[in-house]
Design a protein around this motif. Structure first.
Motif, PDB file in Angstrom:
ATOM      1  N   PRO A  77      -5.551  -1.845 -10.868  1.00 15.07           N
ATOM      2  CA  PRO A  77      -4.401  -1.794 -10.172  1.00 15.07           C
ATOM      3  C   PRO A  77      -3.925  -0.471  -9.784  1.00 15.07           C
ATOM      4  N   PRO A  78      -3.433  -0.120  -8.437  1.00 18.79           N
ATOM      5  CA  PRO A  78      -3.322   1.115  -7.761  1.00 18.79           C
ATOM      6  C   PRO A  78      -2.461   2.016  -8.725  1.00 18.79           C
ATOM      7  N   ASP A  79      -1.350   1.449  -9.357  1.00 15.85           N
ATOM      8  CA  ASP A  79      -0.711   2.364 -10.239  1.00 15.85           C
ATOM      9  C   ASP A  79      -1.432   2.835 -11.529  1.00 15.85           C
ATOM     10  N   ALA A  89       0.755  -1.416   0.073  1.00  8.62           N
ATOM     11  CA  ALA A  89       0.006   0.065  -0.002  1.00  8.62           C
ATOM     12  C   ALA A  89       0.790   1.424  -0.116  1.00  8.62           C
ATOM     13  N   ALA A  90       2.072   1.331   0.618  1.00  9.62           N
ATOM     14  CA  ALA A  90       2.953   2.278   0.732  1.00  9.62           C
ATOM     15  C   ALA A  90       3.640   2.685  -0.514  1.00  9.62           C
ATOM     16  N   TYR A  91       3.901   1.443  -1.237  1.00  8.62           N
ATOM     17  CA  TYR A  91       4.341   1.529  -2.645  1.00  8.62           C
ATOM     18  C   TYR A  91       3.504   2.000  -3.484  1.00  8.62           C
ATOM     19  N   ALA A  92       2.297   1.862  -3.373  1.00  8.42           N
ATOM     20  CA  ALA A  92       1.264   2.367  -4.254  1.00  8.42           C
ATOM     21  C   ALA A  92       1.182   3.870  -4.134  1.00  8.42           C
ATOM     22  N   SER A  93       1.383   4.520  -2.982  1.00  5.69           N
ATOM     23  CA  SER A  93       0.923   5.892  -2.880  1.00  5.69           C
ATOM     24  C   SER A  93       2.563   6.707  -3.145  1.00  5.69           C
ATOM     25  N   SER A  94       3.515   5.844  -2.811  1.00  6.46           N
ATOM     26  CA  SER A  94       4.879   6.682  -3.027  1.00  6.46           C
ATOM     27  C   SER A  94       5.734   6.260  -4.094  1.00  6.46           C
ATOM     28  N   ARG A  95       5.668   5.035  -4.606  1.00  6.46           N
ATOM     29  CA  ARG A  95       6.411   4.678  -5.793  1.00  6.46           C
ATOM     30  C   ARG A  95       5.480   3.928  -6.803  1.00  6.46           C
ATOM     31  N   MET A 108       7.180   2.090  -9.625  1.00 10.10           N
ATOM     32  CA  MET A 108       7.706   0.642  -9.471  1.00 10.10           C
ATOM     33  C   MET A 108       6.683  -0.281  -9.548  1.00 10.10           C
ATOM     34  N   LEU A 109       5.572  -0.151  -9.041  1.00  9.65           N
ATOM     35  CA  LEU A 109       4.430  -1.325  -9.033  1.00  9.65           C
ATOM     36  C   LEU A 109       4.142  -1.421 -10.463  1.00  9.65           C
ATOM     37  N   THR A 110       4.127  -0.169 -11.678  1.00  7.52           N
ATOM     38  CA  THR A 110       3.876  -0.580 -12.974  1.00  7.52           C
ATOM     39  C   THR A 110       4.945  -1.284 -13.273  1.00  7.52           C
ATOM     40  N   ASP A 111       6.192  -0.986 -13.317  1.00  9.82           N
ATOM     41  CA  ASP A 111       7.270  -1.846 -13.604  1.00  9.82           C
ATOM     42  C   ASP A 111       7.183  -3.422 -13.381  1.00  9.82           C
ATOM     43  N   GLN A 148       9.549 -10.149  -3.885  1.00  6.47           N
ATOM     44  CA  GLN A 148       8.510  -9.039  -3.902  1.00  6.47           C
ATOM     45  C   GLN A 148       7.699  -8.716  -4.972  1.00  6.47           C
ATOM     46  N   PRO A 149       8.658  -8.425  -6.382  1.00  3.94           N
ATOM     47  CA  PRO A 149       7.861  -8.411  -7.611  1.00  3.94           C
ATOM     48  C   PRO A 149       6.928  -9.682  -7.945  1.00  3.94           C
ATOM     49  N   PRO A 150       7.495 -10.686  -7.979  1.00  5.67           N
ATOM     50  CA  PRO A 150       6.616 -11.895  -8.298  1.00  5.67           C
ATOM     51  C   PRO A 150       5.491 -12.104  -7.306  1.00  5.67           C
ATOM     52  N   LEU A 151       5.905 -11.747  -5.917  1.00  2.00           N
ATOM     53  CA  LEU A 151       4.299 -11.759  -5.192  1.00  2.00           C
ATOM     54  C   LEU A 151       3.375 -10.963  -5.429  1.00  2.00           C
ATOM     55  N   TRP A 152       4.057  -9.518  -5.776  1.00  2.00           N
ATOM     56  CA  TRP A 152       2.926  -8.540  -6.107  1.00  2.00           C
ATOM     57  C   TRP A 152       2.014  -9.052  -7.329  1.00  2.00           C
ATOM     58  N   ARG A 153       2.841  -9.537  -8.488  1.00  2.00           N
ATOM     59  CA  ARG A 153       2.035 -10.052  -9.475  1.00  2.00           C
ATOM     60  C   ARG A 153       0.970 -11.182  -9.076  1.00  2.00           C
ATOM     61  N   GLU A 154       1.407 -12.040  -8.209  1.00  2.00           N
ATOM     62  CA  GLU A 154       0.425 -12.931  -7.798  1.00  2.00           C
ATOM     63  C   GLU A 154      -0.755 -12.410  -7.070  1.00  2.00           C
ATOM     64  N   VAL A 155      -0.698 -11.236  -6.266  1.00  2.30           N
ATOM     65  CA  VAL A 155      -1.647 -10.459  -5.569  1.00  2.30           C
ATOM     66  C   VAL A 155      -2.492  -9.875  -6.643  1.00  2.30           C
ATOM     67  N   LEU A 156      -2.007  -9.206  -7.688  1.00  7.51           N
ATOM     68  CA  LEU A 156      -2.709  -8.786  -8.724  1.00  7.51           C
ATOM     69  C   LEU A 156      -3.790  -9.684  -9.383  1.00  7.51           C
TER      70      LEU A 156
END
Length: 212
Positions: free
Chosen positions: A194-196, A146-152, A155-158, A179-187
């Protein structure tokens, strides 16, 4: 949408300027002006200052601050994003798809660091205790995402596109490469924009010139 920034070293002067802006009533008598404040104490002080102007008579002490909706900065952002009630990317809601993603990924090669931390498949002393951390780890990661979504958001787009950038022109550290592959699993588990993407859409609307 046009953004005007007013600055002054005196909060009283800023309050008076705001009162002048709000003095002209909105066309709809049931509509509310929105004012963001950092704390409840500021809200009470500002409401009192505004009552010296809004609806006040010649004495300047008999007005009322009505038709003004005070919001915290976070609530204001939620209102602009249209997620005042149910934001699927809020950490308290995101924790559940994060937990599901963790459970589904612990046997993946990229999740080895995370699996070791959670004692997955281990019979060593204390492994059961580490497995009991699942929710706590998921909640911490949900807050982190959630912090990444607001501040970076870039990065989440990448990450969403299959990358592993750190948002600063480099790559995430090796011990965080999961973390990146885990984020893709969450999506995959959240049926929402997506937040980005949402961030870019709202920023684009705010930057769009107003047609009058």
């Amino acid at each position: 949408m046009t953004l005007f920034v007013h600055r002054d070293t005196s909060t009283a002067a800023l309050a008076e300027g705001l009162a002048d802006l709000l003095a002209t009533p909105l066309p709809d008598p049931f509509a509310e002006e929105v004012v963001a404040v950092p704390a409840k104490g500021v809200e009470r002080w500002l409401a009192q200052r505004l009552s010296h102007t809004l609806g006040a008579g010649p004495s300047g002490h008999d007005g009322v601050c009505a038709g003004v909706r005070f919001l915290s900065p976070h609530s204001l952002v939620s209102m602009v994003l249209g997620v005042e009630r149910d934001d699927p990317w809020h950490a308290d809601r995101l924790v559940w798809p994060v937990l599901e993603s963790i459970d589904a990924s612990l046997d993946e090669e990229w999740a080895e660091t995370l699996a070791t931390h959670l004692g997955h498949g281990s019979r060593e002393p204390g492994a059961e205790l580490r497995r009991g951390r699942r929710y706590a780890v998921a909640r911490r990661l949900a807050g982190l995402f959630a912090a990444y979504a607001s501040s970076r958001p870039a990065m989440l787009t990448d990450w969403r596109g299959g990358g592993d950038g750190d948002g600063l022109g480099g790559r995430v550290e090796p011990d965080l490469a999961w973390q990146p592959p885990l984020w893709r699993e969450v999506l995959r588990r959240v049926d929402a924009e997506p937040p980005d993407v949402r961030h870019d859409r709202v920023v684009g609307r705010c930057a769009r010139p107003r047609v009058t």
